[in-house]
Design an enzyme around this catalytic site. Structure first.
Site, mmCIF file in Angstrom:
data_model
loop_
_atom_site.group_PDB
_atom_site.id
_atom_site.type_symbol
_atom_site.label_atom_id
_atom_site.label_comp_id
_atom_site.label_asym_id
_atom_site.label_seq_id
_atom_site.Cartn_x
_atom_site.Cartn_y
_atom_site.Cartn_z
ATOM 1 N N ARG A 142 1.465 -1.573 5.265
ATOM 2 C CA ARG A 142 0.342 -1.877 5.975
ATOM 3 C C ARG A 142 -0.836 -1.182 5.183
ATOM 4 N NH1 ARG A 142 -0.751 2.462 7.086
ATOM 5 N NH2 ARG A 142 -2.600 1.648 8.390
ATOM 6 N N GLY A 143 -2.204 -1.392 5.780
ATOM 7 C CA GLY A 143 -3.284 -0.616 5.032
ATOM 8 C C GLY A 143 -3.742 -1.451 3.926
ATOM 9 N N ALA A 144 -4.970 -1.728 3.949
ATOM 10 C CA ALA A 144 -5.547 -2.695 2.815
ATOM 11 C C ALA A 144 -5.113 -2.611 1.503
ATOM 12 C CB ALA A 144 -7.062 -2.715 3.131
ATOM 13 N N GLN A 198 -1.109 3.234 14.973
ATOM 14 C CA GLN A 198 -1.087 4.019 13.789
ATOM 15 C C GLN A 198 -1.868 5.043 13.525
ATOM 16 O OE1 GLN A 198 -2.314 0.841 14.312
ATOM 17 N NE2 GLN A 198 -2.095 -0.747 12.764
ATOM 18 N N ASP A 253 -10.717 -2.736 5.746
ATOM 19 C CA ASP A 253 -10.122 -3.914 5.601
ATOM 20 C C ASP A 253 -10.675 -4.807 4.561
ATOM 21 O OD1 ASP A 253 -8.662 -2.549 8.112
ATOM 22 O OD2 ASP A 253 -7.161 -3.526 6.691
ATOM 23 N N ASN A 289 -12.792 -3.159 10.316
ATOM 24 C CA ASN A 289 -11.687 -2.386 10.202
ATOM 25 C C ASN A 289 -10.669 -2.375 11.363
ATOM 26 O OD1 ASN A 289 -10.231 -0.019 9.289
ATOM 27 N ND2 ASN A 289 -10.995 1.405 10.738
ATOM 28 N N LYS A 290 -9.775 -1.478 11.775
ATOM 29 C CA LYS A 290 -9.053 -1.581 13.002
ATOM 30 C C LYS A 290 -9.594 -1.708 14.280
ATOM 31 C CE LYS A 290 -5.473 -2.084 12.908
ATOM 32 N NZ LYS A 290 -4.854 -3.372 12.967
HETATM 33 O O1 MRU Z 1 -3.077 -3.474 10.583
HETATM 34 P P1 MRU Z 1 -3.147 -2.012 9.608
HETATM 35 O O2 MRU Z 1 -2.580 -1.012 9.811
HETATM 36 O O3 MRU Z 1 -2.853 -2.590 8.170
HETATM 37 O O4 MRU Z 1 -4.824 -1.868 9.663
HETATM 38 C C1 MRU Z 1 -5.110 -0.720 8.807
HETATM 39 C C2 MRU Z 1 -6.665 -0.386 8.889
HETATM 40 O O5 MRU Z 1 -7.294 -0.822 9.700
HETATM 41 C C3 MRU Z 1 -6.936 0.581 7.945
HETATM 42 O O6 MRU Z 1 -7.782 1.493 8.502
HETATM 43 C C4 MRU Z 1 -7.582 0.109 6.638
HETATM 44 O O7 MRU Z 1 -6.739 -0.924 6.337
HETATM 45 C C5 MRU Z 1 -7.969 1.098 5.759
HETATM 46 S S1 MRU Z 1 -6.791 1.693 4.933
HETATM 47 C C6 MRU Z 1 -7.182 2.726 3.758
#
Ligand code: MRU
Length: 363
Positions: free
Chosen positions: A53-55, A201, A242, A252-253
Site C-alpha cells: 500500500r502507499g501511493a 498505518q 495519494d 491523503n489518508k
Molecule cells: O491506504 P493507504 O495505506 O495506501 O494510504 C496511504 C497514504 O495515505 C499515504 O499517506 C500516501 O499514500 C502517501 S505514501 C508515500
C-alpha cells in the site's frame, strides 16, 4: 532501509527471475514476512488487500503486475486487459494508474515477442526511479527541518499522519524521507505518530519503521494533534499524499484535512511530500473530482493486535448491529498547505502556475 540491520526494499525481483517479492504489510508490526507474487492476479490481490500500500508502492507494484502479465501472454489484447484491470485495483492514488499507463505506453509500440523482457526491465527502472525521487524529496525536506532546528536550537517536533515512509514507497518514503535525512545528519528530532484509524498505518507501520531506524517517536491517538499544536508541542506537520490536483489540492489518508485545519489555526507549518507522478494534471478541484475509496466497514468495527499470549487476533469494538462507514481518504485544499515538497524542489503556497513551473518537465 534496514530491517534488523539487513537492507530491504519493499518490492524486488525474486532470485529465480520468475516473480517479485514484497514485504507483507498486513503482518506488520508483529510479524516480518515476505510474499512471492508470481502472476498478475497475485499483484492485483496484493494491491487490493493492502499487502502493499502507499501511493508510490502501488504504482510500482502495478508496473511489475504488467510485467508478470506479459509472461502469460503479450498480445495487444492481453496487454490492454491487464492494464485496464490493474489500474482499477485501488481508485484514489493516481500513482497506480500512472505506473500502469506508463507500462502500456512503453510496451504498445514493441513487437509482441519483446514485450515480456522489456516489461521486466521497465518495471525495475520505475522502481529505481522511485528510490532516487524519494532520496531527493528527503534532501529538500531535510533542509526545511534543519532550518527549523537552526532557529529553535532544540529538538524539532514533527507530526505525521498515516504511513508515508519507506514502506509506502520502494525505499526512503515521501513524508518520512526528510525525517530520515535530517535524523541521519544529526538534527535532534522527535516524531508524533498519528495512529491513523481505522487501519492504523501510523501505529503499525510508521512506528515500526521509525523504531527500526532508531528515530525518537511517540504514537498518539488521532484526536491528539490539535491539543499538541495548541500547546506549542508541534513545530511542523508533514504528510504524504495519494493525489494532488493541478491546482495543489492534496488528497491523503482520511483525517489529514483535520490536521491541516488544526495546523492552520495554530500557525504550525503544514508540509506535503510527493513525487511528481502523484500530480493528476487532469483535475483541479480535489473535493469535487478525486474519487474517494470506500473500504470495508469491518476495518472500522474491528481492530487487530497482539494478545497477552503473543497471538495476533482481531476483536470487534462496536456493538453488533451498529453500521459503520469507511472512507479511506480526504482532501486538503491547497490554501491550507504551507508547501509541497517534491523531488525537484519546494512549492511554497502551491497553485497551478507554481506547480507547472517546477514540474512541467514531467508532463
Ligand atoms: O491506504 P493507504 O495505506 O495506501 O494510504 C496511504 C497514504 O495515505 C499515504 O499517506 C500516501 O499514500 C502517501 S505514501 C508515500
Amino acid at each position: 532501509m534496514k530491517v534488523n540491520g539487513i537492507p530491504y526494499r519493499t518490492i524486488w525481483p525474486a532470485a529465480d527471475g520468475q516473480a517479485v517479492e514484497i514485504i507483507d504489510q498486513t503482518k506488520l508490526p508483529h510479524m516480518f514476512k515476505t510474499l512471492r507474487l508470481s502472476t498478475m492476479l497475485d499483484a492485483e490481490r496484493a494491491i487490493k488487500d493492502m499487502e502493499v500500500r502507499g501511493a508510490p508502492l502501488i504504482g510500482v507494484t502495478g508496473a511489475y503486475g504488467i510485467a508478470l502479465a506479459m509472461r502469460e501472454g503479450s498480445s495487444d489484447a492481453a496487454l490492454n486487459k491487464a492494464c485496464d484491470r490493474l489500474a482499477e485495483a485501488r481508485p484514489t492514488a493516481v500513482n497506480l494508474r500512472w505506473g500502469v499507463e506508463r507500462m502500456r505506453a512503453f510496451l504498445t509500440p514493441l513487437p509482441e515477442n519483446d514485450r515480456a523482457a522489456a516489461a521486466w526491465r521497465e518495471a525495475a527502472h520505475i522502481a529505481d526511479e522511485d528510490v532516487e525521487i524519494n532520496a531527493s524529496i528527503g534532501r529538500h525536506g531535510g533542509d526545511i527541518i534543519k532550518s527549523i532546528y537552526d532557529k529553535k536550537k532544540s529538538t524539532v517536533n514533527i507530526l505525521t499522519h498515516c504511513n508515508a515512509g519507506w514502506l509506502a514507497t520502494v525505499d526512503w518514503g515521501t513524508a518520512l524521507a526528510p525525517i530520515y535525512n535530517a535524523f541521519d545528519a544529526g538534527i535532534p528530532l522527535h516524531v508524533w505518530v498519528d495512529e491513523t484509524r481505522p487501519r492504523n498505518q501510523g501505529a503499525s507501520l510508521t512506528a515500526w519503521e521509525l523504531n527500526q531506524h532508531g528515530v525518537p517517536h511517540t504514537v498518539i491517538a488521532d484526536n491528539t494533534g490539535g491539543h499538541l499544536m495548541q500547546h506549542g508541542m508541534v513545530d511542523m506537520a508533514i504528510v504524504g499524499c495519494d493525489r494532488v490536483t493541478a491546482a495543489g489540492d492534496v488528497c491523503n489518508k482520511i483525517g489529514t484535512y483535520l490536521k491541516a485545519l488544526a495546523a492552520n489555526d495554530n500557525g504550525v507549518p503544514f508540509y506535503v511530500a510527493l513525487p511528481s507522478p502523484t500530480v493528476d494534471w487532469t483535475i483541479f478541484d480535489g473535493v469535487k473530482e478525486i474519487p474517494i475509496e470506500e473500504r470495508s466497514a469491518a476495518e472500522v468495527t474491528h481492530i487487530s493486535g497482539l494478545s497477552d499470549d503473543g497471538q495476533v487476533c482481531t476483536v470487534q469494538v462496536t456493538p453488533t448491529g451498529s453500521p459503520a462507514i469507511n472512507y479511506g481518504f480526504d482532501v486538503t485544499p491547497a490554501r491550507l498547505v504551507t508547501a509541497l515538497i517534491t523531488e525537484k524542489g519546494v512549492v511554497l503556497k502551491p497553485d497551478q502556475a507554481k506547480l507547472e513551473k517546477l514540474l512541467q518537465a514531467t508532463r
